[in-house]
Design a protein around this motif. Structure first.
Motif, PDB file in Angstrom:
ATOM      1  N   LYS A 262      24.695  70.709  40.487  1.00  0.00           N
ATOM      2  CA  LYS A 262      25.182  69.326  40.284  1.00  0.00           C
ATOM      3  C   LYS A 262      26.509  69.110  41.002  1.00  0.00           C
ATOM      4  CE  LYS A 262      26.063  65.550  37.372  1.00  0.00           C
ATOM      5  NZ  LYS A 262      25.804  64.508  38.347  1.00  0.00           N
ATOM      6  N   VAL A 263      27.460  70.016  40.776  1.00  0.00           N
ATOM      7  CA  VAL A 263      28.761  69.884  41.421  1.00  0.00           C
ATOM      8  C   VAL A 263      28.612  70.011  42.940  1.00  0.00           C
ATOM      9  CG1 VAL A 263      31.048  70.937  41.658  1.00  0.00           C
ATOM     10  CG2 VAL A 263      30.071  70.585  39.380  1.00  0.00           C
ATOM     11  N   GLY A 264      27.737  70.886  43.387  1.00  0.00           N
ATOM     12  CA  GLY A 264      27.468  71.012  44.819  1.00  0.00           C
ATOM     13  C   GLY A 264      26.955  69.717  45.420  1.00  0.00           C
ATOM     14  N   ARG A 265      26.036  69.061  44.715  1.00  0.00           N
ATOM     15  CA  ARG A 265      25.523  67.763  45.188  1.00  0.00           C
ATOM     16  C   ARG A 265      26.633  66.717  45.206  1.00  0.00           C
ATOM     17  NH1 ARG A 265      21.407  69.175  41.642  1.00  0.00           N
ATOM     18  NH2 ARG A 265      22.075  67.586  40.138  1.00  0.00           N
ATOM     19  N   ASN A 266      27.489  66.731  44.200  1.00  0.00           N
ATOM     20  CA  ASN A 266      28.610  65.782  44.158  1.00  0.00           C
ATOM     21  C   ASN A 266      29.521  65.981  45.373  1.00  0.00           C
ATOM     22  OD1 ASN A 266      27.658  64.803  41.741  1.00  0.00           O
ATOM     23  ND2 ASN A 266      29.225  65.786  40.489  1.00  0.00           N
ATOM     24  N   LYS A 267      29.815  67.236  45.686  1.00  0.00           N
ATOM     25  CA  LYS A 267      30.679  67.529  46.835  1.00  0.00           C
ATOM     26  C   LYS A 267      30.043  67.072  48.141  1.00  0.00           C
ATOM     27  CE  LYS A 267      32.932  71.514  46.856  1.00  0.00           C
ATOM     28  NZ  LYS A 267      33.305  72.937  46.668  1.00  0.00           N
ATOM     29  N   GLU A 268      28.738  67.299  48.291  1.00  0.00           N
ATOM     30  CA  GLU A 268      28.029  66.850  49.495  1.00  0.00           C
ATOM     31  C   GLU A 268      28.059  65.326  49.601  1.00  0.00           C
ATOM     32  OE1 GLU A 268      24.086  68.483  49.302  1.00  0.00           O
ATOM     33  OE2 GLU A 268      24.838  70.547  49.372  1.00  0.00           O
ATOM     34  N   ARG A 269      27.812  64.647  48.488  1.00  0.00           N
ATOM     35  CA  ARG A 269      27.841  63.186  48.473  1.00  0.00           C
ATOM     36  C   ARG A 269      29.245  62.675  48.813  1.00  0.00           C
ATOM     37  NH1 ARG A 269      27.190  61.893  43.066  1.00  0.00           N
ATOM     38  NH2 ARG A 269      29.443  61.847  43.044  1.00  0.00           N
ATOM     39  N   ASP A 270      30.276  63.297  48.240  1.00  0.00           N
ATOM     40  CA  ASP A 270      31.653  62.889  48.533  1.00  0.00           C
ATOM     41  C   ASP A 270      31.941  63.032  50.028  1.00  0.00           C
ATOM     42  OD1 ASP A 270      32.048  62.429  45.818  1.00  0.00           O
ATOM     43  OD2 ASP A 270      33.070  64.343  45.481  1.00  0.00           O
ATOM     44  N   PHE A 271      31.511  64.156  50.615  1.00  0.00           N
ATOM     45  CA  PHE A 271      31.730  64.390  52.046  1.00  0.00           C
ATOM     46  C   PHE A 271      31.052  63.308  52.882  1.00  0.00           C
ATOM     47  CE2 PHE A 271      30.544  66.218  56.137  1.00  0.00           C
ATOM     48  CZ  PHE A 271      31.784  66.630  56.600  1.00  0.00           C
ATOM     49  N   ARG A 272      29.805  62.983  52.543  1.00  0.00           N
ATOM     50  CA  ARG A 272      29.075  61.931  53.276  1.00  0.00           C
ATOM     51  C   ARG A 272      29.796  60.583  53.150  1.00  0.00           C
ATOM     52  NH1 ARG A 272      24.607  64.068  50.687  1.00  0.00           N
ATOM     53  NH2 ARG A 272      24.518  62.229  49.347  1.00  0.00           N
ATOM     54  N   ASN A 273      30.238  60.249  51.952  1.00  0.00           N
ATOM     55  CA  ASN A 273      30.903  58.960  51.736  1.00  0.00           C
ATOM     56  C   ASN A 273      32.210  58.865  52.517  1.00  0.00           C
ATOM     57  OD1 ASN A 273      28.904  57.993  50.024  1.00  0.00           O
ATOM     58  ND2 ASN A 273      29.894  58.800  48.202  1.00  0.00           N
ATOM     59  N   VAL A 274      33.011  59.933  52.476  1.00  0.00           N
ATOM     60  CA  VAL A 274      34.280  59.929  53.217  1.00  0.00           C
ATOM     61  C   VAL A 274      34.001  59.820  54.711  1.00  0.00           C
ATOM     62  CG1 VAL A 274      36.291  61.330  53.840  1.00  0.00           C
ATOM     63  CG2 VAL A 274      35.622  61.112  51.439  1.00  0.00           C
ATOM     64  N   SER A 275      33.026  60.563  55.209  1.00  0.00           N
ATOM     65  CA  SER A 275      32.680  60.502  56.632  1.00  0.00           C
ATOM     66  C   SER A 275      32.250  59.097  57.028  1.00  0.00           C
ATOM     67  CB  SER A 275      31.560  61.487  56.955  1.00  0.00           C
ATOM     68  OG  SER A 275      31.999  62.797  56.769  1.00  0.00           O
ATOM     69  N   SER A 276      31.421  58.458  56.215  1.00  0.00           N
ATOM     70  CA  SER A 276      30.963  57.091  56.513  1.00  0.00           C
ATOM     71  C   SER A 276      32.125  56.107  56.534  1.00  0.00           C
ATOM     72  CB  SER A 276      29.933  56.635  55.478  1.00  0.00           C
ATOM     73  OG  SER A 276      28.775  57.416  55.548  1.00  0.00           O
TER      74      SER A 276
END
Length: 151
Positions: free
Chosen positions: A89-103
């Protein structure tokens, strides 16, 4: 210590909010007291940033250390039960955060993440926020008109 049932833990976790959290409210109150004005939870932006400064093209996320996998003591904690679930779950959150910041960055926005553990020193946090936002707030007051005379 009272033994916790699965039902009670499930209820407890269901009470965790995604917006208007204590850390977010702390940052909002601090920024407001410093004179900054902002919009909340930009629905049109990737990740729905907690604070949006549209005129400055800057956004701030306020993250809980555990939920977003910060590399501090609190963020490094691993629950004693269902470890596989929580790590994923935390891993998915980190991946999502990275995608959002990149976008957001690709769209021309500056992004700052404020971590829950960084709220302890209000002065340091206020300096960091002011630096990120490019100086003190402008209050939009009209500038005095030049009289055209030189002294």
């Amino acid at each position: 210590m009272i033994a916790e049932t699965e039902e009670h833990r499930s209820w407890t976790m269901s009470q965790v909010k995604s917006k208007d959290t204590s850390p977010e409210m702390f940052v909002r109150r601090l920024l407001h007291s410093m004179g900054y004005r902002y919009r909340l939870h930009g629905k049109a932006l990737p990740g729905k940033p907690d604070l949006v400064f549209a005129g400055r093209k800057k956004v701030i996320f306020v993250h809980g250390c555990f939920w977003h996998g910060h590399d501090c003591k609190r963020g490094a904690r691993v629950p004693s039960t269902r470890q596989d679930y929580w790590l994923a779950k935390v891993g998915r959150n980190k991946e999502r955060d990275f995608r959002n910041v990149s976008s957001l960055e690709q769209a021309g926005w500056d992004v700052l993440t404020v971590w829950e553990c960084e709220l302890k020193d209000r002065v340091v946090l206020a300096d960091r926020l002011t630096q990120f936002l490019g100086g003190p707030p402008s209050f939009g007051l009209p500038q005095p008109a030049s009289s055209g005379r030189s002294s």
